[in-house]
Design a protein around this motif. Structure first.
Motif, PDB file in Angstrom:
ATOM      1  N   ALA A  13       4.143  -4.210  -0.903  1.00 10.81           N
ATOM      2  CA  ALA A  13       3.454  -4.496   0.358  1.00 10.81           C
ATOM      3  C   ALA A  13       2.708  -3.263   0.853  1.00 10.81           C
ATOM      4  O   ALA A  13       1.567  -3.357   1.306  1.00 10.81           O
ATOM      5  CB  ALA A  13       4.460  -4.966   1.404  1.00 10.81           C
ATOM      6  N   SER A  14       3.309  -2.087   0.734  1.00  5.17           N
ATOM      7  CA  SER A  14       2.646  -0.908   1.276  1.00  5.17           C
ATOM      8  C   SER A  14       1.542  -0.398   0.352  1.00  5.17           C
ATOM      9  O   SER A  14       0.577   0.197   0.806  1.00  5.17           O
ATOM     10  CB  SER A  14       3.652   0.200   1.577  1.00  5.17           C
ATOM     11  N   LEU A  15       1.665  -0.676  -0.949  1.00  8.07           N
ATOM     12  CA  LEU A  15       0.572  -0.225  -1.823  1.00  8.07           C
ATOM     13  C   LEU A  15      -0.677  -1.080  -1.602  1.00  8.07           C
ATOM     14  O   LEU A  15      -1.805  -0.599  -1.749  1.00  8.07           O
ATOM     15  CB  LEU A  15       0.997  -0.189  -3.292  1.00  8.07           C
ATOM     16  N   MET A  16      -0.470  -2.339  -1.221  1.00  8.89           N
ATOM     17  CA  MET A  16      -1.634  -3.183  -0.929  1.00  8.89           C
ATOM     18  C   MET A  16      -2.405  -2.623   0.264  1.00  8.89           C
ATOM     19  O   MET A  16      -3.636  -2.566   0.263  1.00  8.89           O
ATOM     20  CB  MET A  16      -1.199  -4.617  -0.630  1.00  8.89           C
ATOM     21  N   VAL A  17      -1.663  -2.186   1.277  1.00  9.41           N
ATOM     22  CA  VAL A  17      -2.310  -1.604   2.448  1.00  9.41           C
ATOM     23  C   VAL A  17      -2.972  -0.277   2.082  1.00  9.41           C
ATOM     24  O   VAL A  17      -4.116  -0.006   2.448  1.00  9.41           O
ATOM     25  CB  VAL A  17      -1.276  -1.403   3.575  1.00  9.41           C
ATOM     26  N   ALA A  18      -2.244   0.543   1.314  1.00 11.91           N
ATOM     27  CA  ALA A  18      -2.773   1.859   0.967  1.00 11.91           C
ATOM     28  C   ALA A  18      -4.027   1.744   0.108  1.00 11.91           C
ATOM     29  O   ALA A  18      -4.902   2.603   0.143  1.00 11.91           O
ATOM     30  CB  ALA A  18      -1.696   2.666   0.248  1.00 11.91           C
ATOM     31  N   SER A  19      -4.125   0.672  -0.699  1.00 11.83           N
ATOM     32  CA  SER A  19      -5.247   0.553  -1.637  1.00 11.83           C
ATOM     33  C   SER A  19      -6.465  -0.120  -1.036  1.00 11.83           C
ATOM     34  O   SER A  19      -7.542  -0.071  -1.625  1.00 11.83           O
ATOM     35  CB  SER A  19      -4.809  -0.261  -2.860  1.00 11.83           C
ATOM     36  N   THR A  20      -6.298  -0.769   0.109  1.00 14.78           N
ATOM     37  CA  THR A  20      -7.394  -1.559   0.648  1.00 14.78           C
ATOM     38  C   THR A  20      -8.692  -0.760   0.883  1.00 14.78           C
ATOM     39  O   THR A  20      -9.768  -1.247   0.520  1.00 14.78           O
ATOM     40  CB  THR A  20      -6.941  -2.280   1.939  1.00 14.78           C
ATOM     41  N   PRO A  21      -8.632   0.454   1.457  1.00 15.05           N
ATOM     42  CA  PRO A  21      -9.893   1.188   1.645  1.00 15.05           C
ATOM     43  C   PRO A  21     -10.645   1.434   0.335  1.00 15.05           C
ATOM     44  O   PRO A  21     -11.849   1.176   0.258  1.00 15.05           O
ATOM     45  CB  PRO A  21      -9.452   2.514   2.264  1.00 15.05           C
ATOM     46  N   ILE A  22      -9.930   1.876  -0.704  1.00 20.11           N
ATOM     47  CA  ILE A  22     -10.634   2.157  -1.953  1.00 20.11           C
ATOM     48  C   ILE A  22     -11.055   0.864  -2.637  1.00 20.11           C
ATOM     49  O   ILE A  22     -12.100   0.819  -3.293  1.00 20.11           O
ATOM     50  CB  ILE A  22      -9.823   3.070  -2.921  1.00 20.11           C
ATOM     51  N   LEU A  23     -10.287  -0.205  -2.437  1.00 17.83           N
ATOM     52  CA  LEU A  23     -10.673  -1.483  -3.032  1.00 17.83           C
ATOM     53  C   LEU A  23     -11.993  -1.968  -2.424  1.00 17.83           C
ATOM     54  O   LEU A  23     -12.919  -2.364  -3.141  1.00 17.83           O
ATOM     55  CB  LEU A  23      -9.565  -2.522  -2.812  1.00 17.83           C
ATOM     56  N   LEU A  24     -12.079  -1.919  -1.103  1.00 19.12           N
ATOM     57  CA  LEU A  24     -13.305  -2.352  -0.428  1.00 19.12           C
ATOM     58  C   LEU A  24     -14.496  -1.517  -0.895  1.00 19.12           C
ATOM     59  O   LEU A  24     -15.549  -2.049  -1.260  1.00 19.12           O
ATOM     60  CB  LEU A  24     -13.136  -2.220   1.089  1.00 19.12           C
ATOM     61  N   ALA A  25     -14.327  -0.204  -0.872  1.00 16.38           N
ATOM     62  CA  ALA A  25     -15.425   0.678  -1.251  1.00 16.38           C
ATOM     63  C   ALA A  25     -15.826   0.433  -2.702  1.00 16.38           C
ATOM     64  O   ALA A  25     -17.014   0.415  -3.046  1.00 16.38           O
ATOM     65  CB  ALA A  25     -15.032   2.139  -1.040  1.00 16.38           C
ATOM     66  N   ALA A  26     -14.829   0.229  -3.568  1.00 14.63           N
ATOM     67  CA  ALA A  26     -15.110   0.077  -4.994  1.00 14.63           C
ATOM     68  C   ALA A  26     -15.828  -1.243  -5.285  1.00 14.63           C
ATOM     69  O   ALA A  26     -16.748  -1.285  -6.105  1.00 14.63           O
ATOM     70  CB  ALA A  26     -13.815   0.163  -5.800  1.00 14.63           C
ATOM     71  N   ILE A  27     -15.437  -2.313  -4.603  1.00 17.37           N
ATOM     72  CA  ILE A  27     -16.080  -3.597  -4.884  1.00 17.37           C
ATOM     73  C   ILE A  27     -17.533  -3.555  -4.397  1.00 17.37           C
ATOM     74  O   ILE A  27     -18.438  -4.117  -5.027  1.00 17.37           O
ATOM     75  CB  ILE A  27     -15.269  -4.770  -4.263  1.00 17.37           C
ATOM     76  N   GLY A  28     -17.780  -2.843  -3.298  1.00 17.60           N
ATOM     77  CA  GLY A  28     -19.154  -2.677  -2.819  1.00 17.60           C
ATOM     78  C   GLY A  28     -19.981  -1.862  -3.795  1.00 17.60           C
ATOM     79  O   GLY A  28     -21.131  -2.205  -4.121  1.00 17.60           O
ATOM     80  N   GLU A  29     -19.380  -0.791  -4.288  1.00 18.75           N
ATOM     81  CA  GLU A  29     -20.098   0.068  -5.229  1.00 18.75           C
ATOM     82  C   GLU A  29     -20.360  -0.674  -6.541  1.00 18.75           C
ATOM     83  O   GLU A  29     -21.378  -0.463  -7.189  1.00 18.75           O
ATOM     84  CB  GLU A  29     -19.289   1.356  -5.473  1.00 18.75           C
ATOM     85  N   LEU A  30     -19.432  -1.551  -6.910  1.00 18.77           N
ATOM     86  CA  LEU A  30     -19.623  -2.330  -8.134  1.00 18.77           C
ATOM     87  C   LEU A  30     -20.905  -3.154  -8.044  1.00 18.77           C
ATOM     88  O   LEU A  30     -21.696  -3.197  -8.987  1.00 18.77           O
ATOM     89  CB  LEU A  30     -18.414  -3.238  -8.355  1.00 18.77           C
ATOM     90  N   ILE A  31     -21.114  -3.810  -6.901  1.00 20.14           N
ATOM     91  CA  ILE A  31     -22.327  -4.613  -6.728  1.00 20.14           C
ATOM     92  C   ILE A  31     -23.565  -3.718  -6.788  1.00 20.14           C
ATOM     93  O   ILE A  31     -24.560  -4.037  -7.461  1.00 20.14           O
ATOM     94  CB  ILE A  31     -22.270  -5.373  -5.379  1.00 20.14           C
ATOM     95  N   ALA A  32     -23.505  -2.571  -6.097  1.00 24.08           N
ATOM     96  CA  ALA A  32     -24.651  -1.652  -6.115  1.00 24.08           C
ATOM     97  C   ALA A  32     -24.957  -1.211  -7.537  1.00 24.08           C
ATOM     98  O   ALA A  32     -26.115  -1.198  -7.971  1.00 24.08           O
ATOM     99  CB  ALA A  32     -24.360  -0.452  -5.221  1.00 24.08           C
TER     100      ALA A  32
END
Lengths: 310, 362
Positions: A13-32
């Motif tokens: 549960a806590s790793l999901m929270v900890a990873s969310t910022p990099i997940l969001l940034a990474a999925i955006g960068e993937l599209i770019a």
């Protein structure tokens, strides 16, 4: 479920929270990057998202407005990048680095006077009885809405890239911009839109750090999360579900090693800290050993400047 | 002939000018240039914030007699050499290097610029133009540890540590020894985060400790992130480096404060009147380089009185944290009864005292 003094459920549960910022940034960068633009300014967009989101949330009293503010802040930075690289045709690597430095400085300026201020709290979504399910409840049903949004974005990105015409155009522009141009697609428009999406995602990721994970503002608080997001895109070889995996591995290892220490288990901290980077290098070596650039999955036009005359 | 006299005269004038610059004669008209390199940004609310306060105090104290310049966010390691060289080339005569990791770069650059003087914070390597200065943070940490020992109900004190260097290890030992002296059941849980400043990671570490049952949090990292987590969890914590009074009265119940202002003003003054020479300074509570922040009302009066008494004793020199009997973690004797650790032993301290669980990463 406890292994070696670590409660696995709490860990996940806590790793999901900890990873969310990099997940969001990474999925955006993937599209770019899928559209063929290498934007190294993720860190700058994230930190701008962190402060813009923080300011918006503090003044409106609503964390939702805060996340929109963060997305806007990131998008504004991405538009600046798009203007420089798509209209003025500047070098993408240099512009991206400059964007990071600019974002760090500008956010510190905007953030004057916000040290020690507390943002409104982002509550977990209420799933009622579902949260009571053992194991699955805490892992799946006790998060705030941004965590679910990030997962939905991964699924959405995957579906769009794979099944939709929009995804096909985006990939075409990223693989061969001259051919896409010859077919009549507007390469610069597609890329600008992709960059804006990347900026909005990075901005939300930054806002997640300043509004949920920490939650407060301090200068330079993203502390390299943007660079990790960039690494994850490569690690994932530009595939959405692997981005999710990569982000959770990176976030998970960080949380895991802190928790192992707190539980008093003797582990070599340094080795765990560098593990995600080692894995990235390994993945890159293995994939590039096979069939070169194409095998890694990098868009063929990644980082190349497009001009209609050439 | 005339021309030759002119040349000779100007040569004399040049020499006079050069000598004048070093002395106080020119100080009034030509501001003394003072440079600073920071490991973080003044907005961290902690370590760099305090150095910046002292820099501002220097500017205020000397007015237009000084001109300061700063390079922020300098990474520890080789890149610091570039920043230091840049400041030296820009004509700064006194340069403050304000983090441990700037030590070797400072020594290297100091060799290249023998006429520039350097002030190396928390360093230990000497050179004719390099001074080392640091605070006896462990004295303040001792007071915080004593409060922590009495405030904890779960008997678990959490400690977010940055890097395994003597300064940090000293702090952990001091906190633990003093907590243990007031509460024999007290335990300390240490998490190493390998960074001075990464709010998200510091917050994660705080959360991990809280999940392990910690109800008093201490930190040796620069940001206020752990404080925010402590507030959310409803436990108490101590400010680090700066007062962090925005979090008072809870979770912040007291703080360990670095106060560089008097030292910076004095050293800049020494430069102006030409009396600067390389020294090794290690000041504590008595000299005011280390301070204990106001103890809030969340702390019971009895505990507060004990803490203030302890502080007074440390200032008076009648109490010393590292006074035997003390054993090393492995149970072997470190200090016999009545024996006090000397500064050399403290400066190189690289082991836990008996009772602390876990290993220092190496």
């Amino acid at each position: 479920m406890t292994i070696g003094g670590i409660d696995l459920v709490v860990l996940i549960a806590s790793l999901m929270v900890a990873s969310t910022p990099i997940l969001l940034a990474a999925i955006g960068e993937l599209i770019a990057e899928k559209s063929g633009v290498l934007n190294l300014g993720v860190e700058g967009m994230m930190i701008m998202g962190a402060i813009c989101g923080f300011v918006a949330a503090v003044h409106s009293g609503s964390p939702v407005v805060g996340f929109f503010g963060g997305a806007l802040g990131g998008t504004a930075m991405a538009l600046l990048f798009a203007f420089l690289t798509q209209i003025l045709l500047s070098n993408q690597v240099a512009t991206g680095l400059a964007l990071t430095l600019f974002g760090l400085g500008l956010s510190a300026l905007i953030g004057q006077g916000y040290n020690g201020v507390r943002p409104p709290q982002t509550d977990n979504l209420n799933f009622g009885p579902l949260t009571q399910i053992p194991v699955l409840g805490p892992i799946l049903f006790q998060h705030d809405w941004v965590v679910y949004l990030s997962l939905a974005l991964v699924a959405g990105t995957w579906a769009v890239l794979r099944y939709s015409r929009v995804g096909l155009i985006l990939r075409a522009v990223g693989e061969n911009h001259d051919a896409a141009h010859a077919l009549g697609y507007r390469v610069r428009t597609v890329r600008t839109l992709a960059l804006m999406f990347g900026g909005a995602c990075a901005g939300m990721g930054g806002a997640y750090i300043s509004l949920v994970r920490v939650p407060q503002w301090s200068d330079g608080m993203t502390a390299g999360a943007g660079w990790i997001a960039l690494a994850i895109v490569v690690f994932a070889s530009w595939r959405p579900w692997r981005v999710l995996l990569g982000a959770y591995i990176f976030g998970g290892v960080t949380v895991l090693q802190l928790r192992l220490q707190a539980a008093g288990i003797a582990i070599p901290v340094q080795i765990l800290s560098m593990a995600p980077y080692l894995i990235t290098i390994l993945v890159l070596v293995i994939m590039s050993a096979r069939r070169g650039r194409a095998a890694i999955g990098a868009p063929a036009s990644l980082g190349r400047i497009f001009h209609a005359s050439s | 002939m005339k021309r030759r006299t002119f040349l000779a005269n100007s040569a004399v004038a040049g020499t006079a000018l050069a000598t004048g610059l070093a002395g106080r004669a020119m100080a009034a008209s030509d501001p003394l240039k003072v440079g600073f390199i920071y490991v973080g940004v003044p907005g961290d609310g902690g370590w760099t914030y305090q150095h910046n306060l002292a820099k501002q105090a220097v500017e205020k104290h000397y007015g237009d007699k000084v001109k300061t310049s700063v390079i922020e966010n300098v990474p520890e390691g080789a890149d610091a050499e570039r920043a230091l060289t840049q400041l030296a080339l820009a004509g700064n005569k006194l340069i403050f290097a304000t983090s441990f990791g700037f030590m070797d770069p400072t020594i290297n650059v100091a060799k290249k610029f023998p006429k520039v003087n350097f002030e190396m914070c928390t360093g230990y390597k000497s050179a004719p133009n390099v001074s080392n200065y640091s605070g006896r943070f462990y004295e303040g940490r001792a007071v915080c540890g004593a409060i922590a020992g009495q405030m904890t109900k779960s008997n678990k004190i959490g400690y977010i540590a940055s890097f395994p260097i003597p300064e940090v290890i000293r702090g952990i030992n001091a906190a633990y020894i003093n907590a243990k002296r007031v509460n024999p059941d007290a335990e300390i849980k240490v998490v190493w985060v390998y960074t001075w400043f990464d709010p998200a990671k510091e917050a994660d570490a705080a959360q991990a400790l809280i999940n392990e049952g910690v109800d008093v949090l201490m930190q040796h990292t620069d940001s206020t992130a752990a404080m925010a987590v402590a507030k959310k969890a409803g436990i108490v914590a101590f400010g680090q480096d700066s007062d962090m009074s925005a979090f008072a009265p809870t979770p912040r119940i007291s703080a360990l404060i670095d106060n560089w202002t008097p030292y910076y003003i004095k050293r800049v003054g020494d430069m102006m009147n030409g009396s600067w020479k390389a020294e090794n300074v290690w000041y504590g509570l008595k000299e005011g380089m280390v301070q204990v922040g106001e103890i809030t009302d969340a702390v019971p009066a009895k505990v507060k009185a004990h803490a203030l008494d302890l502080e007074a004793k440390i200032k008076a020199g009648t109490y010393h944290t590292f006074e035997g009997p003390l054993n090393k973690q492995d149970g072997s004797v470190w200090l016999k009864k009545g024996e006090v650790a000397d500064d050399g032993a403290l400066a190189g301290l690289n082991f836990y005292v008996e009772g602390i669980q876990g290993k220092i990463p190496s």
